[in-house]
Write an enzyme that holds these catalytic residues in place. Sequence first.
Site, PDB file in Angstrom:
ATOM      1  N   ASP A  32       0.830  -1.202   0.000  1.00 32.11           N
ATOM      2  CA  ASP A  32       0.000   0.000   0.000  1.00 32.11           C
ATOM      3  C   ASP A  32       0.867   1.256   0.000  1.00 32.11           C
ATOM      4  OD1 ASP A  32      -2.002  -1.766   0.120  1.00 32.11           O
ATOM      5  OD2 ASP A  32      -2.875  -1.064   2.022  1.00 32.11           O
ATOM      6  N   GLU A  34       3.907   1.707  -1.144  1.00 34.32           N
ATOM      7  CA  GLU A  34       4.532   1.970  -2.445  1.00 34.32           C
ATOM      8  C   GLU A  34       3.515   2.614  -3.389  1.00 34.32           C
ATOM      9  OE1 GLU A  34       7.501  -1.319  -3.894  1.00 34.32           O
ATOM     10  OE2 GLU A  34       6.213  -2.181  -2.348  1.00 34.32           O
ATOM     11  N   TYR A  35       2.278   2.101  -3.326  1.00 36.53           N
ATOM     12  CA  TYR A  35       1.221   2.656  -4.172  1.00 36.53           C
ATOM     13  C   TYR A  35       0.959   4.117  -3.799  1.00 36.53           C
ATOM     14  CZ  TYR A  35      -3.309   3.131  -6.477  1.00 36.53           C
ATOM     15  OH  TYR A  35      -4.344   3.560  -7.273  1.00 36.53           O
ATOM     16  N   SER A  81     -35.271  -6.051 -17.836  1.00 29.25           N
ATOM     17  CA  SER A  81     -35.355  -6.848 -16.608  1.00 29.25           C
ATOM     18  C   SER A  81     -35.428  -8.313 -17.023  1.00 29.25           C
ATOM     19  CB  SER A  81     -36.562  -6.431 -15.795  1.00 29.25           C
ATOM     20  OG  SER A  81     -37.719  -6.619 -16.563  1.00 29.25           O
ATOM     21  N   LEU A  82     -35.377  -9.193 -16.060  1.00 25.49           N
ATOM     22  CA  LEU A  82     -35.314 -10.616 -16.377  1.00 25.49           C
ATOM     23  C   LEU A  82     -36.571 -11.347 -15.948  1.00 25.49           C
ATOM     24  CD1 LEU A  82     -31.695 -11.361 -15.143  1.00 25.49           C
ATOM     25  CD2 LEU A  82     -32.491 -11.580 -17.484  1.00 25.49           C
ATOM     26  N   GLU A 112     -24.331 -17.605 -14.507  1.00 29.69           N
ATOM     27  CA  GLU A 112     -23.528 -16.727 -13.657  1.00 29.69           C
ATOM     28  C   GLU A 112     -24.370 -16.302 -12.455  1.00 29.69           C
ATOM     29  OE1 GLU A 112     -23.793 -12.662 -16.123  1.00 29.69           O
ATOM     30  OE2 GLU A 112     -22.842 -14.297 -17.229  1.00 29.69           O
ATOM     31  N   LYS A 114     -26.576 -14.227  -9.893  1.00 27.04           N
ATOM     32  CA  LYS A 114     -27.411 -13.023  -9.986  1.00 27.04           C
ATOM     33  C   LYS A 114     -27.087 -12.195  -8.748  1.00 27.04           C
ATOM     34  CE  LYS A 114     -32.028 -11.346 -10.963  1.00 27.04           C
ATOM     35  NZ  LYS A 114     -32.032 -10.205 -10.041  1.00 27.04           N
ATOM     36  N   ASP A 116     -27.069  -9.346  -5.979  1.00 24.10           N
ATOM     37  CA  ASP A 116     -28.147  -8.576  -5.375  1.00 24.10           C
ATOM     38  C   ASP A 116     -27.620  -7.192  -5.036  1.00 24.10           C
ATOM     39  OD1 ASP A 116     -30.635  -8.088  -4.537  1.00 24.10           O
ATOM     40  OD2 ASP A 116     -30.562  -9.351  -2.756  1.00 24.10           O
ATOM     41  N   ARG A 135     -30.184   2.198 -13.550  1.00 26.30           N
ATOM     42  CA  ARG A 135     -31.098   1.589 -14.503  1.00 26.30           C
ATOM     43  C   ARG A 135     -32.307   2.500 -14.754  1.00 26.30           C
ATOM     44  NH1 ARG A 135     -35.611  -1.443 -14.363  1.00 26.30           N
ATOM     45  NH2 ARG A 135     -35.878  -2.869 -16.105  1.00 26.30           N
ATOM     46  N   GLU A 172     -23.138  -4.563 -11.921  1.00 27.17           N
ATOM     47  CA  GLU A 172     -23.867  -4.460 -10.661  1.00 27.17           C
ATOM     48  C   GLU A 172     -22.935  -3.900  -9.596  1.00 27.17           C
ATOM     49  OE1 GLU A 172     -26.971  -5.626 -11.036  1.00 27.17           O
ATOM     50  OE2 GLU A 172     -27.763  -6.062  -9.031  1.00 27.17           O
ATOM     51  N   TYR A 224     -21.177  -7.483 -16.030  1.00 26.74           N
ATOM     52  CA  TYR A 224     -21.722  -8.758 -16.480  1.00 26.74           C
ATOM     53  C   TYR A 224     -22.240  -8.774 -17.915  1.00 26.74           C
ATOM     54  CZ  TYR A 224     -25.981  -6.521 -14.710  1.00 26.74           C
ATOM     55  OH  TYR A 224     -26.990  -5.643 -14.456  1.00 26.74           O
ATOM     56  N   LYS A 289     -28.082 -17.384 -19.503  1.00 28.64           N
ATOM     57  CA  LYS A 289     -28.153 -16.625 -20.758  1.00 28.64           C
ATOM     58  C   LYS A 289     -27.775 -17.525 -21.935  1.00 28.64           C
ATOM     59  CE  LYS A 289     -26.511 -12.523 -18.301  1.00 28.64           C
ATOM     60  NZ  LYS A 289     -25.415 -11.583 -18.058  1.00 28.64           N
ATOM     61  N   LYS A 313     -34.302 -18.044  -9.208  1.00 31.36           N
ATOM     62  CA  LYS A 313     -34.225 -17.445  -7.864  1.00 31.36           C
ATOM     63  C   LYS A 313     -34.137 -18.542  -6.813  1.00 31.36           C
ATOM     64  CE  LYS A 313     -35.500 -12.953  -8.198  1.00 31.36           C
ATOM     65  NZ  LYS A 313     -35.268 -11.892  -7.273  1.00 31.36           N
ATOM     66  N   CYS A 404     -51.788   5.373  23.806  1.00 34.30           N
ATOM     67  CA  CYS A 404     -50.522   5.629  23.129  1.00 34.30           C
ATOM     68  C   CYS A 404     -49.353   5.410  24.099  1.00 34.30           C
ATOM     69  CB  CYS A 404     -50.504   7.059  22.608  1.00 34.30           C
ATOM     70  SG  CYS A 404     -48.908   7.521  21.915  1.00 34.30           S
ATOM     71  N   CYS A 407     -47.819   9.134  24.666  1.00 32.88           N
ATOM     72  CA  CYS A 407     -48.490  10.260  25.328  1.00 32.88           C
ATOM     73  C   CYS A 407     -49.731   9.853  26.120  1.00 32.88           C
ATOM     74  CB  CYS A 407     -48.860  11.329  24.298  1.00 32.88           C
ATOM     75  SG  CYS A 407     -50.088  10.772  23.106  1.00 32.88           S
ATOM     76  N   CYS A 422     -52.585   6.967  17.117  1.00 34.58           N
ATOM     77  CA  CYS A 422     -52.676   7.951  18.192  1.00 34.58           C
ATOM     78  C   CYS A 422     -53.142   9.251  17.551  1.00 34.58           C
ATOM     79  CB  CYS A 422     -51.308   8.148  18.843  1.00 34.58           C
ATOM     80  SG  CYS A 422     -51.266   9.612  19.883  1.00 34.58           S
ATOM     81  N   CYS A 428     -48.261  14.736  20.655  1.00 34.19           N
ATOM     82  CA  CYS A 428     -47.690  13.442  21.062  1.00 34.19           C
ATOM     83  C   CYS A 428     -46.177  13.497  20.836  1.00 34.19           C
ATOM     84  CB  CYS A 428     -48.309  12.322  20.230  1.00 34.19           C
ATOM     85  SG  CYS A 428     -47.444  10.747  20.395  1.00 34.19           S
TER      86      CYS A 428
HETATM   87  S1  IVH Z   1     -27.991  -9.508 -17.315  1.00 36.54           S
HETATM   88  C1  IVH Z   1     -31.416  -8.573 -19.992  1.00 36.54           C
HETATM   89  N1  IVH Z   1     -26.571 -10.612 -15.427  1.00 36.54           N
HETATM   90  O1  IVH Z   1     -30.791  -8.419 -12.599  1.00 36.54           O
HETATM   91  C2  IVH Z   1     -30.209  -8.856 -19.233  1.00 36.54           C
HETATM   92  N2  IVH Z   1     -28.289  -9.108 -14.788  1.00 36.54           N
HETATM   93  O2  IVH Z   1     -33.654  -8.487 -13.609  1.00 36.54           O
HETATM   94  C3  IVH Z   1     -30.301  -8.331 -17.854  1.00 36.54           C
HETATM   95  N3  IVH Z   1     -28.465  -8.779 -12.377  1.00 36.54           N
HETATM   96  O3  IVH Z   1     -31.340  -5.103 -13.051  1.00 36.54           O
HETATM   97  C4  IVH Z   1     -29.024  -8.103 -17.250  1.00 36.54           C
HETATM   98  N4  IVH Z   1     -26.842 -10.111 -11.805  1.00 36.54           N
HETATM   99  O4  IVH Z   1     -29.100  -5.604 -12.143  1.00 36.54           O
HETATM  100  C5  IVH Z   1     -27.580  -9.776 -15.708  1.00 36.54           C
HETATM  101  N5  IVH Z   1     -25.236 -11.681 -13.862  1.00 36.54           N
HETATM  102  C6  IVH Z   1     -26.217 -10.832 -14.153  1.00 36.54           C
HETATM  103  C7  IVH Z   1     -26.926 -10.141 -13.150  1.00 36.54           C
HETATM  104  C8  IVH Z   1     -27.968  -9.293 -13.516  1.00 36.54           C
HETATM  105  C9  IVH Z   1     -27.766  -9.297 -11.367  1.00 36.54           C
HETATM  106  C10 IVH Z   1     -29.594  -7.840 -12.216  1.00 36.54           C
HETATM  107  C11 IVH Z   1     -29.471  -6.603 -13.020  1.00 36.54           C
HETATM  108  C12 IVH Z   1     -30.851  -6.298 -13.542  1.00 36.54           C
HETATM  109  C13 IVH Z   1     -31.655  -7.423 -13.030  1.00 36.54           C
HETATM  110  C14 IVH Z   1     -32.509  -7.959 -14.131  1.00 36.54           C
END
Ligand code: IVH
Length: 661
Positions: A32, A34-35, A81-82, A112, A114, A116, A135, A172, A224, A289, A313, A404, A407, A422, A428
């Site tokens: 660290d 050196e950086y 969205s998925l 891969e 997902k 959160d 997004r 993400e 991703y 995918k 999920k 309450c 109060c 209340c 209050c």
């Molecule tokens: S691909 C159409 N890859 O999931 C392709 N999304 O419901 C969508 N997410 O808001 C994106 N991990 O934030 C992809 N490995 C992953 C992901 C991912 C999490 C989230 C992403 C998106 C949501 C889609």
Amino acid sequence: MQPLIDDLEKIREALRYHAHRYYVLDDPEVSDSEYDELFDRLLAIERANPELITPDSPSQRVGGAPVDALQTVEHRAPMLSLGKCTSIDELDAWLRRCNADLDRDVGSLVCEPKFDGVAVNLLYENGVLSQATTRGDGTFGELITANVKTINAAPLKLMSNDVPAWIEIRGEVYITIDDFEAYNRTAAASGEKLFVSPRNSAAGSLRQKDPTMTAKRPLSLFCYSIGAHSDDYQPQSHLDSINDLRRWGCRVNEFAERCDDGNACADYIKRLGERRDSLPYEIDGVVIKVDDLATQRDLGFYIRQPRWAIAFKYPPVDASTTLLDVDYQVGRTGAVTPVARLEPVRVDRVTVSNATLHNQDEIDRLGIRKGSKVLLRRAGDVIPKIVKVVEAGDGALIAAPNVCPSCGTALTRGEDEAILRCPAQMSCPAQVQNAVIYFCSRECLDIRGMGTQRVEQLLNAGLIKRNSDIFTLKKEPLIELERMGEKSAQSLLDAIENSKETTYPRFINSLGIRNIGEDTSAILADRFPTLEDLITADYETLLEVENIAETIARNVVDFFSIDANREEARRLVELGVHWPAPKAPIDSRLDGQIWVLTGKTSRPRTEVKSLLVARGARVTGSVSKNTTHVFAGENAGSKLEKAQELGIRIVDETEFNELVE
Ligand code: IVH
């Protein structure tokens, strides 16, 4: 000059190299110190030659100026969205549907994690990070470039010289579980609001108005996928693009894996599920995918979801623990809600000691007693919930209070409401205290240092009685307080002074009108450009506004019908709370017109709306005799019929386009 520039570029390259080893590959080559030494050299040269600073210099991670409100910009390709599945059978059904739609086999897949966290879109132009957005609604995102630049895992400049002229990189942003818990421990100690989950804390950090605040949060990033890009880039498969991202210095997750068929995906899901608990970050499933990009294009989309990908999920995680007691809390609007106090337990990686119990009906239905063993569930981004009683035990049943807890006023229960209230409002103490805490919170006036404990102290000392009193605080009485020196009194006063400069939606939000949060405040601000417009708005006018339902219209009218509320709102302005004047329309061609949108249009609704508003029109949600124009897209339904009945001018897409050109 040239040797100096060469030197500077060498130092920057070296810093980029070592930052990549450290933050992306997690495999540093230098210490660290050196950086840091190298970094100090860069800063020294740049300080002496500010004209040589470039936006991709490693020194430029923190430095963006704070903003009042986040701007929105359009993504070059929408962020989708998925679709979801929760069983292997559903996953197989999705694969069969893909094959049937294509009339051939989809070929190999990529699995891969997902993550959160929070989705971001990073735009690189000529290899340099030029824009970052959330997004948003998938079409328009919020501009958070300065905040994303503070994330060390996000390259300011892509490595290698074969990068496309421009490309959107999708990823993400997340916070590790350990960092989230550490943040909450510190926040709890200083009486600040806690985050409910790592996801929630990443989202809050990313949307900070001041990038120096974001820089203090330990955010990281996984890239991703790619979005739109220039034609000079032609990847063949998803895995190719992931490998390119890795080569360009982006942080990609180590667990992306090619799977040849449904069975291989099922096996991946099982294996990742077993590792899930040992990962430092939260995942809530697996994204599957189709690998081949041409096949992805053939499959296309359905509404806002790709047909070529699906999210599996994992089921929510449960844990059992003992219920110690139930406390009744009085919220800022008088709602009295039960909160379960629990023997602390780890659920899905996070330690939990409280759980929500919505109302007394739920307590009765669950049949909980003091000392009951209960099953807890944590699903996604919410406070954990008690699912059922495992062992009732023989402790006392939990009975609802009649008065309450703050109060002592007798509680009321609305006709068809399950919630106890209340009615004492601002007499209050609990309601006053929570209203003030809310007023000072991040989503309202955002006054740093006014956490729960500080607010309680100021109220108890009689220095404030209501929100607006905050702006009359003087230094001397503050210094007298416990845990408050000259310095902290001054910084509190500075924070209060700074908070006076706000935005109109935040101001509306801070008034604490029942059921009105950030989104509704923004809608109201749009429609009622001045405080007096809002104070005097009547029920009918409010109802006409798009997305304003009856209860909300009623709550606004009720709120401003109380003298004290009107006075308090005006007093805030008199004491110096202010916001920028509303943006003037581009032109006033449509001045005075009142539009309603219905049916499907080829432009997103948000865009249609902003085109109209920018030209002076107002957009409302329902057709009434005041409506002057109805924009009817494809498959317009009852609103169109009503407009025809009332003889209102109907505009189709072609005419609309001509109007706004
Ligand atoms: S691909 C159409 N890859 O999931 C392709 N999304 O419901 C969508 N997410 O808001 C994106 N991990 O934030 C992809 N490995 C992953 C992901 C991912 C999490 C989230 C992403 C998106 C949501 C889609």
